[in-house]
Design an enzyme around this catalytic site. Structure first.
Site, PDB file in Angstrom:
ATOM      1  N   CYS A   8     -20.950  -2.791  26.355  1.00  0.00           N
ATOM      2  CA  CYS A   8     -19.659  -2.373  25.810  1.00  0.00           C
ATOM      3  C   CYS A   8     -19.690  -0.960  25.222  1.00  0.00           C
ATOM      4  CB  CYS A   8     -19.160  -3.410  24.817  1.00  0.00           C
ATOM      5  SG  CYS A   8     -17.375  -3.401  24.698  1.00  0.00           S
ATOM      6  N   HIS A  28     -19.831  -9.290  26.806  1.00  0.00           N
ATOM      7  CA  HIS A  28     -20.634  -9.747  25.674  1.00  0.00           C
ATOM      8  C   HIS A  28     -20.205 -11.153  25.357  1.00  0.00           C
ATOM      9  CE1 HIS A  28     -17.037  -8.514  23.548  1.00  0.00           C
ATOM     10  NE2 HIS A  28     -17.180  -7.306  24.035  1.00  0.00           N
TER      11      HIS A  28
HETATM   12  N1  GLN Z   1     -14.863   1.124  21.031  1.00  0.00           N
HETATM   13  C1  GLN Z   1     -14.939   0.839  22.424  1.00  0.00           C
HETATM   14  C2  GLN Z   1     -13.596   0.458  23.060  1.00  0.00           C
HETATM   15  O1  GLN Z   1     -12.762  -0.114  22.412  1.00  0.00           O
HETATM   16  C3  GLN Z   1     -15.960  -0.240  22.664  1.00  0.00           C
HETATM   17  C4  GLN Z   1     -15.625  -1.483  21.927  1.00  0.00           C
HETATM   18  C5  GLN Z   1     -16.672  -2.508  22.059  1.00  0.00           C
HETATM   19  O2  GLN Z   1     -17.883  -2.254  21.996  1.00  0.00           O
HETATM   20  N2  GLN Z   1     -16.194  -3.705  22.200  1.00  0.00           N
HETATM   21  O3  GLN Z   1     -13.387   0.747  24.205  1.00  0.00           O
END
Ligand code: GLN
Length: 239
Positions: free
Chosen positions: A95, A195
């Site tokens: 992510c 995840h």
């Molecule tokens: N901040 C990033 C987004 O929103 C990744 C978020 C996350 O790791 N879930 O795209």
């Protein structure tokens, strides 16, 4: 004794989806087989020894935390991560960590730099966050398998020409909600939006990553409970 040496990158900042569960699974899968497991970490300002670890892990993070991490990773870890990837170390990025593996993450007027291990760009476009259960089909050299997990990202990721995804989307949004591609996979560098955490729901993937990191084949374990967790994640994703 063969030991899997893992380096957690920014575990204090990039951990918003119980990402420590991924490390716990790697540890358990090694120890249940009598393999050693060594966990190190590297955070803001720390350097990384590219030869001291077999697997590098970076988890999810919020945009706010990604700003500091992105700049620090380029300044203090980029060369080492390239050296590690070049010699075949596994890099697993989930992510927010995945978004920093490529060239850049554009957030409005800001552009966060990536470490350039793979050819991709991420853009925070207008539109809803891409949220929900997700199932993909991926082949890590042992035939097509399903990876099931949960995604939650505002950024949309686009692979450069010739760059391979980790898998194709069976259900859910994937990299950008448009091209049905999910994640990235170049040699032993793997990025994904999935995840939940990822590895407890997909222990076959944990085992495959350990195999790639150690250059060894693992014997099977009794995975009755783990298979039930996988089946449940697949049902949630409808695959
Ligand atoms: N901040 C990033 C987004 O929103 C990744 C978020 C996350 O790791 N879930 O795209």
């Amino acid at each position: 004794m063969t030991t899997l040496r893992v380096c957690a990158l920014y575990p204090d900042l990039m951990n918003i989806y119980a990402d420590r569960g991924n490390l716990a699974v790697l540890r358990a899968r090694c120890e249940w087989r009598g393999l050693g497991f060594e966990l190190g970490s590297s955070s803001l300002g720390d350097t990384v020894d590219p030869d001291a670890h077999d697997l590098f892990y970076i988890g999810g993070g919020q945009d706010r935390d990604q700003v500091a991490v992105a700049h620090d990773m380029v300044a203090t870890k980029r060369e080492a991560l390239h050296a590690a990837a070049d010699r075949g170390a596994v890099v697993l990025a989930v992510c927010g960590g995945y978004q920093l593996l490529g060239h850049s993450y554009e957030l409005g007027d800001d552009e966060l730099p990536g470490v350039g291990l793979v050819d991709l760009r991420t853009v925070r476009e207008p539109g809803p966050r891409l949220i929900g259960n997700c199932g993909i089909e991926a082949d890590l050299g042992t035939g097509p398998r399903v990876i099931a997990g949960f995604e939650n990202h505002g950024g949309r990721t686009y692979l450069g020409p010739g760059e391979r995804p980790l898998g194709t989307v069976l259900s859910g949004h994937g990299n950008n909600g448009r091209d049905r591609l999910e994640g990235v996979h170049r040699r032993n560098v793997i990025g994904t939006y999935l995840h939940g955490p990822l590895l407890p729901k997909n222990v076959w993937l944990a085992d495959r990553l350990i195999e790639l990191a150690l250059g060894a084949r693992l014997e099977p374990l009794d995975d009755t409970l783990e298979e039930a967790a996988h089946a449940s994640a697949r049902r949630a994703a409808g695959v």
